[in-house]
Design a protein around this motif. Structure first.
Motif, short mmCIF file in Angstrom:
data_model
loop_
_atom_site.label_atom_id
_atom_site.label_comp_id
_atom_site.label_asym_id
_atom_site.label_seq_id
_atom_site.Cartn_x
_atom_site.Cartn_y
_atom_site.Cartn_z
N ASN A 66 22.61 -55.66 68.97
CA ASN A 66 21.96 -54.16 68.80
C ASN A 66 23.06 -53.21 69.72
O ASN A 66 23.47 -52.16 69.53
CB ASN A 66 20.79 -54.00 69.04
CG ASN A 66 19.93 -54.77 67.93
OD1 ASN A 66 20.47 -54.97 66.99
ND2 ASN A 66 18.87 -54.98 68.15
N THR A 70 25.48 -50.40 68.80
CA THR A 70 25.53 -48.57 69.31
C THR A 70 26.56 -48.40 70.03
O THR A 70 27.13 -47.12 69.90
CB THR A 70 24.02 -49.01 70.30
OG1 THR A 70 22.98 -49.23 69.73
CG2 THR A 70 24.00 -47.65 71.09
N LEU A 73 29.11 -47.21 67.45
CA LEU A 73 28.74 -46.03 66.78
C LEU A 73 29.32 -45.01 67.67
O LEU A 73 29.53 -43.74 67.23
CB LEU A 73 27.40 -45.97 66.44
CG LEU A 73 26.98 -46.72 65.18
CD1 LEU A 73 25.31 -46.94 64.95
CD2 LEU A 73 27.53 -46.39 63.97
N LEU A 123 19.03 -47.82 75.47
CA LEU A 123 19.57 -47.09 74.38
C LEU A 123 20.26 -47.55 73.34
O LEU A 123 21.43 -47.33 72.90
CB LEU A 123 20.46 -45.86 75.05
CG LEU A 123 19.91 -44.91 76.08
CD1 LEU A 123 20.87 -44.25 76.85
CD2 LEU A 123 18.66 -44.38 75.61
N THR A 124 19.61 -48.81 72.92
CA THR A 124 20.26 -49.18 71.55
C THR A 124 19.21 -49.14 70.38
O THR A 124 18.31 -48.75 70.52
CB THR A 124 20.32 -50.75 71.87
OG1 THR A 124 18.99 -51.31 72.20
CG2 THR A 124 21.23 -51.31 73.00
N LEU A 125 20.03 -49.27 69.25
CA LEU A 125 19.36 -49.22 67.79
C LEU A 125 18.81 -50.48 67.66
O LEU A 125 19.54 -51.55 67.76
CB LEU A 125 20.34 -48.81 66.97
CG LEU A 125 21.05 -47.33 67.02
CD1 LEU A 125 22.02 -47.18 66.14
CD2 LEU A 125 20.24 -46.43 66.91
N PRO A 126 17.67 -50.62 67.24
CA PRO A 126 17.22 -51.81 67.12
C PRO A 126 17.29 -52.51 65.52
O PRO A 126 16.50 -52.34 64.70
CB PRO A 126 15.61 -51.84 67.06
CG PRO A 126 15.15 -50.12 66.80
CD PRO A 126 16.48 -49.38 67.30
N LEU A 127 18.47 -53.19 65.37
CA LEU A 127 18.76 -53.54 64.11
C LEU A 127 18.37 -54.97 63.83
O LEU A 127 17.67 -55.24 62.86
CB LEU A 127 20.36 -53.57 63.95
CG LEU A 127 21.05 -51.86 64.19
CD1 LEU A 127 22.50 -52.03 64.16
CD2 LEU A 127 20.42 -51.25 62.71
#
Length: 129
Positions: A66, A70, A73, A123-127
């Protein structure tokens, strides 16, 4: 941010610790090997191998993956900003932050894994979970 993590282990605790450390450090290793383009591959491989064997390693690998996505991106956003002449300094700042964070945070996470503690990347996107 860090908490001790106990699992219903199906593998040896030292093996879990080793694979969790490797999943965190694979971000740095694969970034060097692939010039940052494939930094998510190492944690993804570890996640696929250990997703059903160890909760500790699965969480470490998912967090690493994740975090890598991030950062990719953020780097892509900086690349888009670089095409505008006015926002070029902003893109350099974002790239510098991504570069520094992509080295420091995985090392902190690996140190937490060596103490058998779960590390939550900021601050990570939970994929992956």
């Amino acid at each position: 941010m860090n908490e001790t993590y106990s699992t219903h282990q199906t593998t040896d605790p030292s093996t879990e610790r080793t694979w969790a450390i490797l999943s965190h450090l694979s971000l740095i290793i694969s970034s060097v090997v692939s010039v940052g383009m494939l930094s998510f591959v190492g944690p993804l491989i570890v996640w696929f191998i250990y997703k059903d064997k160890s909760d500790f390693v699965r969480n470490a690998a998912a967090g690493s993956f994740n975090f890598a996505v991030t950062l990719a991106l953020a780097s892509a956003a900086a690349t888009v900003l670089a095409f505008t002449v006015i926002l070029l300094p902003v893109s350099f700042i974002i790239w510098a932050i991504v570069y520094i964070v992509s080295i420091v945070i995985p090392i902190l996470a690996a140190m937490a894994a060596s103490r058998h503690e779960m590390y939550r990347y900021p601050l990570t996107l939970p994929l992956l979970r």
